[in-house]
Design an enzyme around this catalytic site. Structure first.
Site, PDB file in Angstrom:
ATOM      1  CE1 TYR A  15      -3.941  -2.120   0.332  1.00 11.87           C
ATOM      2  CE2 TYR A  15      -2.420  -3.465   1.628  1.00 11.87           C
ATOM      3  CZ  TYR A  15      -3.606  -3.326   0.929  1.00 11.87           C
ATOM      4  OH  TYR A  15      -4.440  -4.399   0.802  1.00 11.87           O
ATOM      5  CB  CYS A  16      -0.174   4.768  -0.658  1.00  8.96           C
ATOM      6  SG  CYS A  16       0.490   6.438  -0.543  1.00  8.96           S
ATOM      7  N   PRO A  17       2.746   4.372   1.067  1.00  8.28           N
ATOM      8  CG  PRO A  17       4.556   5.545   2.002  1.00  8.28           C
ATOM      9  CD  PRO A  17       3.342   4.724   2.381  1.00  8.28           C
ATOM     10  N   GLY A  18       4.290   2.332  -0.066  1.00 11.53           N
ATOM     11  CA  GLY A  18       5.190   1.199  -0.245  1.00 11.53           C
ATOM     12  C   GLY A  18       5.843   1.093  -1.616  1.00 11.53           C
ATOM     13  CG  ASP A  43      -0.985   2.595  -3.869  1.00  9.93           C
ATOM     14  OD1 ASP A  43      -2.104   2.983  -3.493  1.00  9.93           O
ATOM     15  OD2 ASP A  43       0.011   3.335  -3.917  1.00  9.93           O
TER      16      ASP A  43
END
Lengths: 137, 78
Positions: free
Chosen positions: B15-18, B42
């Site tokens: 997920y953000c910011p992954g 994402d």
């Protein structure tokens, strides 16, 4: 010289620690250095052997079971993991608060390895003074 | 035009910011001229990643919509 952001991380609820993780990630992506001063409830969650229950902040208190379940199912990274990842990309410094460490008998070695030192508020404020912004989470 | 990447990062499910963070990590390790491709489920990445690439002065090769995910391709130019 890189810009610096300072964060006082006070809350130990997982949504607030995640917020600190997300903002720290965004900061290093933009070349901004980050100092995080971990105090009070957050410091308890940074202990290696922390076994306190994961909680959400007040806004989510009535649906926290559902949200925590979804976060678990979707394997959302914890805030502490996000801070660790951010540290691989940029300059991130995490400090434990001396006052809370004394009150709760927490030593540096009891804390996650990401915490590099235990410092007093004055040292943190001197860092904050050099920062373009300071957040209290 | 699609360019064959030197590094492929499969950040699907993150997920953000992954995915953006994974891309920056790969960029740091890459040599100048290398092409990096990131897979992301994402939706934020398809805006975040090109914005980062532009800001840091790298080259955006393209954003490709694949089946159920996006592929962002960049070249490290400096």
């Amino acid at each position: 010289m890189a810009k610096t952001m300072s964060i006082v991380l006070d809350s130990g609820t997982i949504d607030k620690i995640a917020a600190a993780g997300v903002i720290t990630s965004g900061a290093v992506a933009n070349g901004v250095d980050v100092n995080i001063f971990v105090t009070f409830w957050a410091l308890l969650k940074f202990r290696k052997n922390d076994d306190t229950p994961n909680k959400l902040s007040y806004d989510g208190a009535d649906i926290s079971d559902m949200v925590l379940k979804k976060m678990g199912e979707k394997k959302v990274q914890s805030g502490i993991e996000m801070i660790k990842n951010a540290k691989e990309i940029g300059n991130v410094h995490v400090y434990g608060c001396a006052l809370m460490s004394d009150v709760m008998d927490i030593k540096k070695e009891d804390l996650d390895d990401i915490v590099e030192d235990i410092i007093g508020v004055s040292e943190f404020v001197s860092m904050s003074e050099e920062s373009y912004t300071t957040l209290f989470i | 035009m699609y360019v064959k990447p030197d590094r492929v990062i499969d950040a699907r499910g993150s997920y953000c910011p992954g995915p953006l963070m994974e891309m920056i990590k790969a960029y740091k390790q890459a040599k100048i001229g290398e092409v990096i491709s990131v897979y992301s489920t994402d939706a934020g990445t398809k805006k975040d990643a090109p914005a980062w690439i532009a800001k840091s002065g790298q080259e955006l090769v393209g954003v490709f919509e694949r089946e159920g995910y996006y592929e962002i391709v960049m070249r490290k130019v400096k």
